[in-house]
Design an enzyme around this catalytic site. Sequence first.
Site, PDB file in Angstrom:
ATOM      1  N   GLU A   1      -1.082  -5.544   8.733  1.00  0.00           N
ATOM      2  CA  GLU A   1      -0.273  -4.920   9.780  1.00  0.00           C
ATOM      3  C   GLU A   1      -0.859  -5.224  11.164  1.00  0.00           C
ATOM      4  OE1 GLU A   1       0.282  -0.735   8.953  1.00  0.00           O
ATOM      5  OE2 GLU A   1       1.084  -1.147   6.951  1.00  0.00           O
TER       6      GLU A   1
ATOM      7  N   ASP B   1       0.835  -1.207   0.000  1.00  0.00           N
ATOM      8  CA  ASP B   1       0.000   0.000   0.000  1.00  0.00           C
ATOM      9  C   ASP B   1       0.869   1.256   0.000  1.00  0.00           C
ATOM     10  OD1 ASP B   1       0.852  -0.150   2.602  1.00  0.00           O
ATOM     11  OD2 ASP B   1      -1.152  -0.023   3.510  1.00  0.00           O
ATOM     12  N   SER B   2       2.208   1.062   0.029  1.00  0.00           N
ATOM     13  CA  SER B   2       3.115   2.178  -0.236  1.00  0.00           C
ATOM     14  C   SER B   2       2.848   2.758  -1.620  1.00  0.00           C
ATOM     15  CB  SER B   2       4.576   1.727  -0.128  1.00  0.00           C
ATOM     16  OG  SER B   2       4.793   0.569  -0.918  1.00  0.00           O
TER      17      SER B   2
ATOM     18  N   GLU C   1       9.640  -3.927  10.402  1.00  0.00           N
ATOM     19  CA  GLU C   1       9.984  -2.617   9.824  1.00  0.00           C
ATOM     20  C   GLU C   1      10.494  -1.673  10.912  1.00  0.00           C
ATOM     21  OE1 GLU C   1       7.132  -0.842   7.156  1.00  0.00           O
ATOM     22  OE2 GLU C   1       8.293   1.011   7.007  1.00  0.00           O
TER      23      GLU C   1
ATOM     24  N   ASP D   1      -1.005  -6.215  -0.092  1.00  0.00           N
ATOM     25  CA  ASP D   1      -1.308  -5.579   1.193  1.00  0.00           C
ATOM     26  C   ASP D   1      -2.815  -5.385   1.322  1.00  0.00           C
ATOM     27  OD1 ASP D   1       0.602  -4.913   3.083  1.00  0.00           O
ATOM     28  OD2 ASP D   1       1.285  -3.130   1.985  1.00  0.00           O
TER      29      ASP D   1
ATOM     30  N   LYS E   1      -0.850  -9.522   3.003  1.00  0.00           N
ATOM     31  CA  LYS E   1      -0.115  -9.017   4.162  1.00  0.00           C
ATOM     32  C   LYS E   1      -1.021  -8.085   4.943  1.00  0.00           C
ATOM     33  CE  LYS E   1       3.336  -5.778   3.858  1.00  0.00           C
ATOM     34  NZ  LYS E   1       2.800  -4.691   4.695  1.00  0.00           N
TER      35      LYS E   1
HETATM   36  O1  KIV Z   1       3.570  -1.084   1.639  1.00  0.00           O
HETATM   37  C1  KIV Z   1       4.751  -1.460   1.623  1.00  0.00           C
HETATM   38  O2  KIV Z   1       5.508  -1.206   0.690  1.00  0.00           O
HETATM   39  C2  KIV Z   1       5.231  -2.234   2.756  1.00  0.00           C
HETATM   40  C3  KIV Z   1       6.696  -2.524   2.815  1.00  0.00           C
HETATM   41  C4  KIV Z   1       7.403  -1.319   3.245  1.00  0.00           C
HETATM   42  C5  KIV Z   1       7.007  -3.688   3.679  1.00  0.00           C
HETATM   43  O3  KIV Z   1       4.483  -2.590   3.607  1.00  0.00           O
END
Ligand code: KIV
Length: 269
Positions: free
Chosen positions: A117, A46-47, A183, A85, A115
Amino acid sequence: MSARMRTRHFTQAKAEGRRFSCLTSYDAPTAAIFDQAGIDLLLVGDSAANVVLGQASTLSITLDEMLSMSRAVAGATQRAFVVADLPFGTYESGPEQALATAVRFMKETGVAGVKLEGGVEMAPTISALVKAGIPVVAHIGYTPQSEHALGGHVVQGRGSAAESLRADALAVQTAGAFAVVLEMVPAALATQVTQELEIPTIGIGAGSGTDAQILVWTDAFGLGDSKAPRFVRRYAAIGEIMLEAAQVYRADVENGTFPDASESFEDHK
Ligand code: KIV
């Protein structure tokens, strides 16, 4: 091209002491390149909110945006294990909401896992997804979706907070996550957690003692104008290459040297 990566390959890698590589990817062309390069795991992070959509935080990215990017990345790979994510607001209500969201990723995009969090508090959710047959990567330490609660981009697990990070790591492993992202965690703590866990740890800003590393590709390869965090190593300057190419193209158009005859069609075949 070798066979598709599976969760068991990451488990084996850890057992045999082999490190593996991970990168983010948000589109088909980069996914195909990273796959060809042999990157083992691609994360549709989600970056993307920051580095693709130009937003200040990851909170605003939508499920539909993440689904589209995930479809592009999964469809462009032959070997990499692709993980998506779960975006903010699509899983925190509990296992039922998380399962509904994760099922959409699995059905509609072709990714191999998701993934999310969170540590101890996310254990029941991870467990529900795993029971439904969905591989889960957990993400603890600095969790960008909680940036406001965490008071900004701050290293986690320092001093007395180390114990709660270790508890998070153990909880996500017990819940069935097949790997965990650490992280912005002190290197010594990340190494200790890596030694304590059976599942692989994937570090970002967590030193060299983890089982794997991940970076946001635009940071690592130099695309975009954002200042990369301290833990990023720059492997290329793609932005500079693109700037130069765009300037040469513009000049060619303006002075009439593009297109030439070989780049144009004639009346007859
Ligand atoms: O969203 C993302 O890119 C991430 C990585 C930094 C692990 O969660």
